[in-house]
Write a protein that holds these residues in place. Structure first.
Motif, PDB file in Angstrom:
ATOM      1  N   VAL A  43     -34.530 -87.954  14.212  1.00  0.00           N
ATOM      2  CA  VAL A  43     -35.212 -89.024  14.333  1.00  0.00           C
ATOM      3  C   VAL A  43     -34.559 -89.829  15.731  1.00  0.00           C
ATOM      4  N   ARG A  44     -33.614 -90.419  14.821  1.00  0.00           N
ATOM      5  CA  ARG A  44     -32.689 -91.868  15.271  1.00  0.00           C
ATOM      6  C   ARG A  44     -32.000 -91.108  16.751  1.00  0.00           C
ATOM      7  N   TRP A  45     -31.983 -89.851  17.199  1.00  0.00           N
ATOM      8  CA  TRP A  45     -31.541 -89.854  18.402  1.00  0.00           C
ATOM      9  C   TRP A  45     -32.343 -88.958  19.499  1.00  0.00           C
ATOM     10  N   LEU A  46     -33.885 -88.376  18.553  1.00  0.00           N
ATOM     11  CA  LEU A  46     -34.843 -88.526  19.601  1.00  0.00           C
ATOM     12  C   LEU A  46     -35.767 -89.753  20.116  1.00  0.00           C
ATOM     13  N   GLN A  47     -35.315 -91.213  19.335  1.00  0.00           N
ATOM     14  CA  GLN A  47     -34.952 -92.588  19.771  1.00  0.00           C
ATOM     15  C   GLN A  47     -34.594 -92.677  20.320  1.00  0.00           C
ATOM     16  N   THR A  48     -33.222 -92.209  20.460  1.00  0.00           N
ATOM     17  CA  THR A  48     -32.262 -93.097  21.441  1.00  0.00           C
ATOM     18  C   THR A  48     -32.723 -92.190  22.845  1.00  0.00           C
ATOM     19  N   LEU A  49     -33.057 -90.979  23.152  1.00  0.00           N
ATOM     20  CA  LEU A  49     -33.795 -90.447  24.292  1.00  0.00           C
ATOM     21  C   LEU A  49     -34.578 -91.010  24.970  1.00  0.00           C
ATOM     22  N   GLY A  50     -35.421 -92.099  24.136  1.00  0.00           N
ATOM     23  CA  GLY A  50     -36.697 -93.081  24.287  1.00  0.00           C
ATOM     24  C   GLY A  50     -38.080 -92.019  24.306  1.00  0.00           C
ATOM     25  N   TYR A  51     -37.632 -91.169  23.311  1.00  0.00           N
ATOM     26  CA  TYR A  51     -38.849 -90.758  22.707  1.00  0.00           C
ATOM     27  C   TYR A  51     -39.884 -91.396  21.932  1.00  0.00           C
ATOM     28  N   LYS A  52     -41.145 -91.311  21.873  1.00  0.00           N
ATOM     29  CA  LYS A  52     -41.731 -92.284  21.017  1.00  0.00           C
ATOM     30  C   LYS A  52     -41.984 -91.149  19.918  1.00  0.00           C
ATOM     31  N   VAL A  53     -41.915 -91.255  18.215  1.00  0.00           N
ATOM     32  CA  VAL A  53     -41.388 -89.799  17.593  1.00  0.00           C
ATOM     33  C   VAL A  53     -42.411 -90.231  16.471  1.00  0.00           C
ATOM     34  N   THR A  54     -43.663 -89.684  16.363  1.00  0.00           N
ATOM     35  CA  THR A  54     -44.442 -88.863  14.661  1.00  0.00           C
ATOM     36  C   THR A  54     -43.555 -88.303  13.302  1.00  0.00           C
ATOM     37  N   TYR A  55     -42.992 -89.115  12.757  1.00  0.00           N
ATOM     38  CA  TYR A  55     -42.200 -88.648  12.349  1.00  0.00           C
ATOM     39  C   TYR A  55     -43.280 -87.696  10.145  1.00  0.00           C
ATOM     40  N   ILE A  56     -43.676 -86.857   9.712  1.00  0.00           N
ATOM     41  CA  ILE A  56     -44.166 -85.978   8.819  1.00  0.00           C
ATOM     42  C   ILE A  56     -43.677 -86.140   7.897  1.00  0.00           C
ATOM     43  N   ARG A  57     -43.177 -86.355   6.091  1.00  0.00           N
ATOM     44  CA  ARG A  57     -42.558 -85.543   6.252  1.00  0.00           C
ATOM     45  C   ARG A  57     -43.422 -86.341   4.878  1.00  0.00           C
ATOM     46  N   ASN A  58     -43.627 -84.523   3.700  1.00  0.00           N
ATOM     47  CA  ASN A  58     -44.714 -84.145   2.703  1.00  0.00           C
ATOM     48  C   ASN A  58     -43.727 -84.735   1.291  1.00  0.00           C
TER      49      ASN A  58
ATOM     50  N   MET B 257     -24.574 -84.504  20.834  1.00  0.00           N
ATOM     51  CA  MET B 257     -26.338 -84.461  20.179  1.00  0.00           C
ATOM     52  C   MET B 257     -26.974 -84.402  20.948  1.00  0.00           C
ATOM     53  N   ASN B 258     -26.726 -84.010  22.357  1.00  0.00           N
ATOM     54  CA  ASN B 258     -27.968 -82.706  23.242  1.00  0.00           C
ATOM     55  C   ASN B 258     -27.852 -81.240  22.549  1.00  0.00           C
ATOM     56  N   ASP B 259     -26.734 -80.795  22.129  1.00  0.00           N
ATOM     57  CA  ASP B 259     -26.451 -79.697  22.067  1.00  0.00           C
ATOM     58  C   ASP B 259     -26.111 -79.073  20.306  1.00  0.00           C
ATOM     59  N   ASP B 260     -27.771 -79.601  20.537  1.00  0.00           N
ATOM     60  CA  ASP B 260     -28.516 -79.142  18.922  1.00  0.00           C
ATOM     61  C   ASP B 260     -27.468 -80.212  18.125  1.00  0.00           C
ATOM     62  N   PHE B 261     -27.850 -81.306  18.195  1.00  0.00           N
ATOM     63  CA  PHE B 261     -27.862 -82.268  17.686  1.00  0.00           C
ATOM     64  C   PHE B 261     -26.631 -82.103  16.712  1.00  0.00           C
ATOM     65  N   ASN B 262     -25.918 -81.909  17.612  1.00  0.00           N
ATOM     66  CA  ASN B 262     -24.218 -81.660  17.049  1.00  0.00           C
ATOM     67  C   ASN B 262     -23.250 -82.959  16.752  1.00  0.00           C
ATOM     68  N   THR B 263     -24.152 -83.346  15.474  1.00  0.00           N
ATOM     69  CA  THR B 263     -23.235 -84.488  14.495  1.00  0.00           C
ATOM     70  C   THR B 263     -21.482 -84.291  13.958  1.00  0.00           C
ATOM     71  N   SER B 264     -21.573 -83.235  14.077  1.00  0.00           N
ATOM     72  CA  SER B 264     -20.343 -82.648  13.792  1.00  0.00           C
ATOM     73  C   SER B 264     -19.470 -82.967  15.239  1.00  0.00           C
ATOM     74  N   GLU B 265     -19.192 -82.650  16.295  1.00  0.00           N
ATOM     75  CA  GLU B 265     -18.644 -83.266  17.211  1.00  0.00           C
ATOM     76  C   GLU B 265     -18.420 -84.829  17.730  1.00  0.00           C
ATOM     77  N   ALA B 266     -20.206 -85.034  18.374  1.00  0.00           N
ATOM     78  CA  ALA B 266     -20.354 -86.717  17.799  1.00  0.00           C
ATOM     79  C   ALA B 266     -19.311 -87.644  16.955  1.00  0.00           C
ATOM     80  N   VAL B 267     -19.471 -87.335  15.852  1.00  0.00           N
ATOM     81  CA  VAL B 267     -18.388 -87.777  14.621  1.00  0.00           C
ATOM     82  C   VAL B 267     -17.140 -87.744  15.413  1.00  0.00           C
TER      83      VAL B 267
END
Length: 465
Positions: A51-66, A354-364
């Motif tokens: 969600v954080r990365w999608l928002q960084t890219l400028g998307y308006k995110v509607t996130y549902i977690r049941n 992050m654009n490569d399938d949310f690769n947080t390992s490489e981002a770190v």
């Protein structure tokens, strides 16, 4: 361009939202009959980072977690405790919210509870019955007839025969086929129940998510996430239900995070290697746990051990030490909006990861390269970018001094902040009196407890090792 690994097609696909500039995402949440365990923490943190990365890219995110607040385990636990099931679920929902907040997880847009959406589930079940995809059994239960859905098995990649042979399916003589799954359970004595066209009862587990995602996001939405353990049968059954009702695909991208293992064995209560979030947070700072989860790619297995948590703690401490030693001035502070994504090589690498399938390992890894650059050059602008990029991952937003002085795993050393500050003043006084033996003894005493003193132009500061 963002690419996401889609479990259904088994490939990375360029992300194209259904509505330009908007993302609709649904993630299967917790069944609240006990405290959250590390597997739950991984789901919370992984999809929070999405969600954080999608928002960084400028998307308006509607996130549902049941929240699943009615099922067999909940009823059983409430009965064992001799309390209403609503009291049990309310207690563990509060505990889940506390755990999520500790891990710096952003609240979803909506967090519906199953018991709040019974009417939507009944409407969906009626539609499946009308279409001939479900049937009412002799005992009053309503089952989905998997033979009537031709694409059943497409998410798991297996045929009905393969699934029947490879999965342990509960034997129920009321079913037409062992793989048929329950949509509505007829009421049993002394169990919670709701009215329905088929008599009193309660929904099956799988129908909950189909009904709730459809209610909040519509017949089709962008991303559906959850743990790998939900791929079959839960998400397979969701596809059968939702596509059975709507007549078309309801999810564009399926995302599943990998399993959590403990010392290379699957986490399991039966193996005695089961850890709740609260047990872990009693020994490690929440940010260490978040960092430990994010440092691994979300689709890879996450192996929990004291050694791995200690390594994560030490690594995060190195980043905070860089921020402490090269604190960015107000002019060097960088906000998310100020990051130069087009020209800064570190920002470009971070975005590519992050654009490569949310690769947080490489981002770190980019964060550590930035820290090395700041330490080598003393450039506080690097530290400013380090903090900004870390913030996108929900990291490095504490005061470095505060973080370095608060290490949960050392609480048993008996040295409170007040005690440490008192000993620092005693050491300073000893040094003024040229009693260097006593001053050195105080420093050594603190060092043996894992408390490191650092003398500088601004005086003496301390951190926990």
């Amino acid at each position: 361009m963002l690419k996401i690994y889609d479990t259904l097609t088994r490939s990375k696909r360029e992300f194209v939202p259904l509505t330009p500039g908007e993302v609709k995402m649904y993630v299967c949440g917790m069944t609240v009959y006990d405290h959250c365990h590390l597997g739950h923490a991984r789901v919370l943190v992984v999809f929070d980072s999405v969600v954080r990365w999608l928002q960084t890219l400028g998307y308006k995110v509607t996130y549902i977690r049941n929240i699943t607040d009615i099922d067999d385990k909940i009823i059983r636990r409430a009965s064992e405790n001799r309390e209403p099931f609503t009291a049990l679920t309310a207690r563990y929902i509060r505990a889940m919210e506390e755990d999520a907040a500790a891990l710096n997880v952003i609240s979803p847009s909506f967090e519906p509870r199953a018991t709040e959406c019974i009417d939507s589930m009944i409407v969906m079940i009626e539609s499946l019955l009308n279409k001939g995809l479900a049937y009412v059994a002799n005992n009053g239960d309503v089952f989905y007839d998997v033979h009537r859905f031709t694409d059943y098995g497409k998410l798991s990649g297996k045929s009905l025969d393969d699934l029947r042979a490879g999965e342990r399916v509960e034997i129920d003589t009321n079913k037409r086929d062992p793989l048929d799954f329950v949509l509505w359970k007829a009421a049993k004595p002394d169990e919670p129940s709701w009215d329905s066209p088929w008599g009193k009862g309660r929904p099956g587990w799988h129908i909950e998510c189909s009904a709730m995602s459809g209610h909040y996001l519509g017949e089709q939405f962008d991303i559906h996430g959850g743990g790998q353990d939900l791929q079959f049968p839960h998400h397979e059954n969701e596809i059968a239900q939702s596509e059975g009702v709507h007549g078309h695909s309801h999810v564009n991208y399926w995302m599943h995070n990998g399993f959590v293992r403990v010392d290379n064995e699957k986490m399991s209560k039966s193996l005695g290697n089961f850890f709740t979030v609260r047990e872990i947070l009693a020994r490690y700072q929440p940010e260490v746990v978040r960092f430990f989860i994010i440092r691994a790619h979300y689709r890879s297995p996450l192996n929990y051990s004291d050694a791995h948590l200690n390594d994560a703690r030490n690594a995060l401490e190195r980043l905070y030490t860089t921020l402490k030693n090269h604190a960015p001035s107000p002019t060097d502070e960088t906000s998310d909006a100020d990051i130069d994504w087009k020209n800064d090589r570190y920002a470009q690498r971070f975005m590519a990861a992050m654009n490569d399938d949310f690769n947080t390992s490489e981002a770190v890894a980019v964060l550590f390269d930035l820290a090395s650059e700041a330490n080598r050059t003393g450039d506080s602008r690097c530290a400013g970018l380090l903090k900004a990029l870390g913030g996108i991952l929900g990291l490095l937003q504490q005061s470095p001094q505060h973080y370095l002085q608060h290490s949960v795993q050392h609480e048993e050393d008996g040295y409170s902040e007040a005690t440490i500050e008192t000993m620092i003043q005693q050491r300073l006084q000893a040094r003024k009196e040229k009693n260097f033996v006593q001053a050195d003894a105080l420093r050594q005493q603190l060092a043996e407890a894992g408390i490191i003193l650092e003398d500088g132009p601004q005086g003496t500061t301390w951190r926990r090792e």
